[in-house]
Design a protein around this motif. Sequence first.
Motif, PDB file in Angstrom:
ATOM      1  N   ALA A 134      -1.658   0.993  11.590  1.00 20.32           N
ATOM      2  CA  ALA A 134      -1.484   0.307  10.308  1.00 20.32           C
ATOM      3  C   ALA A 134      -2.402  -0.901  10.218  1.00 20.32           C
ATOM      4  O   ALA A 134      -2.647  -1.601  11.216  1.00 20.32           O
ATOM      5  N   ARG A 135      -2.875  -1.152   8.995  1.00 20.52           N
ATOM      6  CA  ARG A 135      -3.762  -2.290   8.766  1.00 20.52           C
ATOM      7  C   ARG A 135      -3.631  -2.733   7.319  1.00 20.52           C
ATOM      8  O   ARG A 135      -3.530  -1.915   6.408  1.00 20.52           O
ATOM      9  N   SER A 136      -3.645  -4.052   7.087  1.00 23.28           N
ATOM     10  CA  SER A 136      -3.659  -4.586   5.727  1.00 23.28           C
ATOM     11  C   SER A 136      -4.559  -5.816   5.691  1.00 23.28           C
ATOM     12  O   SER A 136      -4.358  -6.766   6.443  1.00 23.28           O
ATOM     13  N   ALA A 137      -5.552  -5.762   4.829  1.00 23.96           N
ATOM     14  CA  ALA A 137      -6.500  -6.869   4.685  1.00 23.96           C
ATOM     15  C   ALA A 137      -7.382  -6.602   3.475  1.00 23.96           C
ATOM     16  O   ALA A 137      -7.603  -5.448   3.090  1.00 23.96           O
ATOM     17  N   ASP A 138      -7.877  -7.686   2.876  1.00 24.23           N
ATOM     18  CA  ASP A 138      -8.859  -7.588   1.794  1.00 24.23           C
ATOM     19  C   ASP A 138      -8.379  -6.705   0.646  1.00 24.23           C
ATOM     20  O   ASP A 138      -9.126  -5.874   0.112  1.00 24.23           O
ATOM     21  N   GLY A 139      -7.111  -6.878   0.264  1.00 27.82           N
ATOM     22  CA  GLY A 139      -6.590  -6.146  -0.883  1.00 27.82           C
ATOM     23  C   GLY A 139      -6.300  -4.685  -0.631  1.00 27.82           C
ATOM     24  O   GLY A 139      -6.130  -3.919  -1.585  1.00 27.82           O
ATOM     25  N   GLN A 140      -6.219  -4.290   0.626  1.00 26.75           N
ATOM     26  CA  GLN A 140      -5.973  -2.893   0.954  1.00 26.75           C
ATOM     27  C   GLN A 140      -4.999  -2.796   2.120  1.00 26.75           C
ATOM     28  O   GLN A 140      -5.104  -3.531   3.105  1.00 26.75           O
ATOM     29  N   ALA A 141      -4.048  -1.874   2.019  1.00 29.07           N
ATOM     30  CA  ALA A 141      -3.135  -1.564   3.116  1.00 29.07           C
ATOM     31  C   ALA A 141      -3.307  -0.095   3.459  1.00 29.07           C
ATOM     32  O   ALA A 141      -3.324   0.769   2.569  1.00 29.07           O
ATOM     33  N   THR A 142      -3.426   0.208   4.760  1.00 31.21           N
ATOM     34  CA  THR A 142      -3.735   1.565   5.202  1.00 31.21           C
ATOM     35  C   THR A 142      -2.921   1.912   6.428  1.00 31.21           C
ATOM     36  O   THR A 142      -2.665   1.069   7.286  1.00 31.21           O
ATOM     37  N   ALA A 143      -2.518   3.180   6.513  1.00 31.37           N
ATOM     38  CA  ALA A 143      -1.865   3.709   7.709  1.00 31.37           C
ATOM     39  C   ALA A 143      -2.466   5.070   8.001  1.00 31.37           C
ATOM     40  O   ALA A 143      -2.757   5.839   7.075  1.00 31.37           O
ATOM     41  N   THR A 181      -4.263   9.975   6.438  1.00 28.08           N
ATOM     42  CA  THR A 181      -4.385   8.560   6.094  1.00 28.08           C
ATOM     43  C   THR A 181      -3.790   8.280   4.724  1.00 28.08           C
ATOM     44  O   THR A 181      -4.067   8.988   3.751  1.00 28.08           O
ATOM     45  N   SER A 182      -2.971   7.242   4.660  1.00 23.54           N
ATOM     46  CA  SER A 182      -2.380   6.761   3.420  1.00 23.54           C
ATOM     47  C   SER A 182      -2.958   5.392   3.110  1.00 23.54           C
ATOM     48  O   SER A 182      -2.932   4.494   3.960  1.00 23.54           O
ATOM     49  N   SER A 183      -3.485   5.247   1.888  1.00 23.63           N
ATOM     50  CA  SER A 183      -4.138   3.993   1.516  1.00 23.63           C
ATOM     51  C   SER A 183      -3.580   3.460   0.204  1.00 23.63           C
ATOM     52  O   SER A 183      -3.309   4.227  -0.724  1.00 23.63           O
ATOM     53  N   PHE A 184      -3.429   2.156   0.132  1.00 27.21           N
ATOM     54  CA  PHE A 184      -3.021   1.454  -1.086  1.00 27.21           C
ATOM     55  C   PHE A 184      -4.048   0.359  -1.331  1.00 27.21           C
ATOM     56  O   PHE A 184      -4.167  -0.584  -0.538  1.00 27.21           O
ATOM     57  N   VAL A 185      -4.804   0.502  -2.417  1.00 32.92           N
ATOM     58  CA  VAL A 185      -5.848  -0.462  -2.755  1.00 32.92           C
ATOM     59  C   VAL A 185      -5.432  -1.169  -4.040  1.00 32.92           C
ATOM     60  O   VAL A 185      -5.346  -0.555  -5.104  1.00 32.92           O
ATOM     61  N   SER A 186      -5.179  -2.460  -3.950  1.00 35.03           N
ATOM     62  CA  SER A 186      -4.776  -3.225  -5.126  1.00 35.03           C
ATOM     63  C   SER A 186      -5.993  -3.510  -6.002  1.00 35.03           C
ATOM     64  O   SER A 186      -7.017  -4.018  -5.536  1.00 35.03           O
ATOM     65  N   LEU A 187      -5.854  -3.175  -7.279  1.00 35.22           N
ATOM     66  CA  LEU A 187      -6.903  -3.483  -8.256  1.00 35.22           C
ATOM     67  C   LEU A 187      -6.499  -4.613  -9.187  1.00 35.22           C
ATOM     68  O   LEU A 187      -7.363  -5.292  -9.745  1.00 35.22           O
ATOM     69  N   ALA A 188      -5.179  -4.797  -9.377  1.00 36.38           N
ATOM     70  CA  ALA A 188      -4.707  -5.880 -10.240  1.00 36.38           C
ATOM     71  C   ALA A 188      -3.198  -6.026 -10.085  1.00 36.38           C
ATOM     72  O   ALA A 188      -2.479  -5.037  -9.900  1.00 36.38           O
ATOM     73  N   GLY A 189      -2.721  -7.283 -10.131  1.00 37.94           N
ATOM     74  CA  GLY A 189      -1.295  -7.530 -10.287  1.00 37.94           C
ATOM     75  C   GLY A 189      -0.457  -7.642  -9.039  1.00 37.94           C
ATOM     76  O   GLY A 189       0.769  -7.694  -9.144  1.00 37.94           O
ATOM     77  N   HIS A 190      -1.042  -7.689  -7.849  1.00 35.55           N
ATOM     78  CA  HIS A 190      -0.262  -7.792  -6.620  1.00 35.55           C
ATOM     79  C   HIS A 190      -0.600  -9.092  -5.894  1.00 35.55           C
ATOM     80  O   HIS A 190      -1.736  -9.560  -5.930  1.00 35.55           O
ATOM     81  N   THR A 191       0.391  -9.663  -5.223  1.00 40.06           N
ATOM     82  CA  THR A 191       0.169 -10.899  -4.469  1.00 40.06           C
ATOM     83  C   THR A 191       0.166 -10.679  -2.965  1.00 40.06           C
ATOM     84  O   THR A 191      -0.455 -11.446  -2.234  1.00 40.06           O
ATOM     85  N   ASP A 192       0.852  -9.643  -2.479  1.00 41.73           N
ATOM     86  CA  ASP A 192       0.961  -9.410  -1.039  1.00 41.73           C
ATOM     87  C   ASP A 192       0.868  -7.911  -0.759  1.00 41.73           C
ATOM     88  O   ASP A 192       1.422  -7.088  -1.495  1.00 41.73           O
ATOM     89  N   THR A 228       4.255  -7.837 -16.666  1.00 42.61           N
ATOM     90  CA  THR A 228       3.155  -7.797 -15.715  1.00 42.61           C
ATOM     91  C   THR A 228       2.541  -6.407 -15.686  1.00 42.61           C
ATOM     92  O   THR A 228       3.207  -5.401 -15.951  1.00 42.61           O
ATOM     93  N   VAL A 229       1.264  -6.351 -15.350  1.00 34.86           N
ATOM     94  CA  VAL A 229       0.543  -5.093 -15.183  1.00 34.86           C
ATOM     95  C   VAL A 229       0.064  -5.010 -13.738  1.00 34.86           C
ATOM     96  O   VAL A 229      -0.469  -5.984 -13.202  1.00 34.86           O
ATOM     97  N   HIS A 230       0.275  -3.858 -13.147  1.00 38.26           N
ATOM     98  CA  HIS A 230      -0.079  -3.645 -11.741  1.00 38.26           C
ATOM     99  C   HIS A 230      -0.902  -2.365 -11.653  1.00 38.26           C
ATOM    100  O   HIS A 230      -0.479  -1.310 -12.136  1.00 38.26           O
ATOM    101  N   VAL A 231      -2.063  -2.456 -11.024  1.00 42.92           N
ATOM    102  CA  VAL A 231      -2.965  -1.313 -10.933  1.00 42.92           C
ATOM    103  C   VAL A 231      -3.393  -1.141  -9.484  1.00 42.92           C
ATOM    104  O   VAL A 231      -3.714  -2.121  -8.795  1.00 42.92           O
ATOM    105  N   ALA A 232      -3.396   0.112  -9.021  1.00 45.11           N
ATOM    106  CA  ALA A 232      -3.797   0.386  -7.638  1.00 45.11           C
ATOM    107  C   ALA A 232      -4.436   1.763  -7.549  1.00 45.11           C
ATOM    108  O   ALA A 232      -4.215   2.639  -8.389  1.00 45.11           O
ATOM    109  N   LEU A 233      -5.234   1.931  -6.511  1.00 49.68           N
ATOM    110  CA  LEU A 233      -5.686   3.256  -6.091  1.00 49.68           C
ATOM    111  C   LEU A 233      -4.781   3.695  -4.941  1.00 49.68           C
ATOM    112  O   LEU A 233      -4.655   2.986  -3.933  1.00 49.68           O
TER     113      LEU A 233
END
Length: 693
Positions: free
Chosen positions: A551-560, A567-578, A608-613
């Motif tokens: 697992a890793r989370s940094a630079d607006g991306q969390a990955t496992a 591989t599972s990836s969450f890339v924040s594009l807008a609206g997230h703080t953590d 609020t609007v939240h956008v992710a890949l």
Amino acid sequence: MPRTQDAGSSLPPEDRTLSPFTGYGRAHWLALADQLLTDAHRFASPSGARIVLPGRPSSSGTDSDQLEGFARTFLLLAFRTAGCGGAAPAGLLQSYAEGIGAGTDPRHPEAWPALGPACRQTLVEACSLALGLHLTRPWLWDQLSPDVQERVVGWFQGAWGLGIPDNNWHMFRVIVGEFLASVGAPHDRAEMAADLARTEEFHVGDGWYRDGGDARTADNFDHYNGWALHTYPLLWAQMAEGRTADPDLLPLLTARLRRFLADYALFFGADGAPMHQGRSLIYRFAAATAPWLGALVDATPLSPGQTRRLASGALRHFTDRGFRDRNGIATLGWYGPYPPMVQSYSGPGSPYWLSKAFLGLLLPADHPCWTEPEEPLPVERGDRIQALPAPGFLLSATRADGIVRLVNHGSDNFATGDQARQAGARGSGGLGRTAGDPHYSRFAYSTATGPRHTDAEPARAAQPDNHVALLHPDLGPSGRTRIHRLSVHDRYAASWHRPTWDGDTDPEARIETASVAWGAWELRAHLVDAPPDLPVYDSGWQIAGERPPHARSADGQATAATADGLTSSFVSLAGHTDLAVATAQGTSAFGRHTAVPYATDRRGTTRTVHVALIGLTGRGADPTPPAVQCTVNGATVNVRFPDGTWVLVVLGEEPAQSPLLGGEPLPGRVRYARLTPGEPPVTVPGAGDRLNS
């Protein structure tokens, strides 16, 4: 005690000439059928009337469970026997015949529970018995004594007037009634007609049936569409040939199956795995029933080689991964046993509904499905995205890793009031405490992952996968139960829901979500209207393995990532703080150790609007997220992909002015558009044209 054996032993050598993808041919299906039958029959009661398998009893009780073991293995015997001109493993036909005689004798200590309101589950098993008796009539029914035949007919009579769940159960009574009609026994044709008519009401289009209810109360779409709602009407039509007065019904049923199978082949991964979504997944490769049926009734767009590739791929997928225990008994789980995914109505004999996959044995040995070489599945032919408006799904298949993903904006299995109280009988498994039924309420499913089961965790600590929620300090994440569709088209699907906790809905809160499929990635955007004191939770795929994922989370991306490259990836594009990765044990049917990338927003505003890949990639695919440009203007999301394609998503109410795509205004009521350089934009209906809203 039954002897211990290697559950994967005694299969014939592979045939890679005829079956280059799986190595399996008809001989492998016959060998595995015989293994399943002989291993289960070692647990037969002295009279043979019951199969007494060890394990946790179902909500219907052990008497029903033991009948279930008998009836479902008898169905397997029937397919095997009828497909081989009466041949069967030594002694089994006679043993099952004796079991039928004892089971229908109310004076016998091993008599079956009566078919009636005291144990409604018996109707399900009566259907398997009736179908099996029909298929084996020359070798079994016709050899029974008149007294035993009379007792069987009497036992079946309990079907009439029985209150049943309003779903695929209607066809169980129809099958029982048609068998009675075929042997000249009393039956209620009017009640059968009513059951058939009700089943017709479940069809919503494109070969998709809702499994009960209606759009006002629930949208239930899953594998029951194939292994029940297509299968039983067509098998009934064959049984009823010469006795039904509607000449147009069979062509209608076959046309629906043909249309369904045109899309359904995309529900299987390159490794043979069927889509892991919906209830009763312990039936596993029963997902291959409908493709075999299409070949049997000449109602399939699939070639013979594609049909066997699909079916044998599913069979081998589970055989290689050990779906049976050391005694050869099918377990309650996906691969090995996994109690959290098992509904309360399932007992030790329930997995043997997988017998339906052996319907293919009714095709003779010289049928092209057995003699022509295997051909590749759709996912093996190339990348593909398919919109399915009827169930509210988007499918995305990627050839590089062989994974198929399902984006869900239509199937919720939601129940309210009396429906919820009848959940055990309906087979819904009940609603989850915080996030709805995990097999229906998630935004996405796949052939390589399973949803997170959080019942063992404190509610406030639950971290569901593929979910958006409001975080209550005591009750934990809100649920997505009733899904209200907006539209499904092109690469786009959208819906909204009201957050719930333990069945209580916040009437002031609303979450609208739009998804755009992009290969192994999904652009997922949420518009959240909610009280400002509740943070927002937003998550991606759960992956699982026998070792803890990296697992890793940094630079607006969390990955496992698992050891084998999933591989599972969450890339924040807008609206997230953590951003972070939640790890756990025992929350997936796919492996002991699990991980879910997720994000939160603690800004505390009312809209609020939240956008992710959201990405899921397997071995052979590049896990690197596409470098996209994303801008959010109010509730309008504009994204540019690396190949120059622009995607626009409009959330909430219609914008005050026309949105822009690539700097150009779009006319009309546009909620989504996609523009590839040199092509006109693709749009979907506006808010006034929503589907089933």
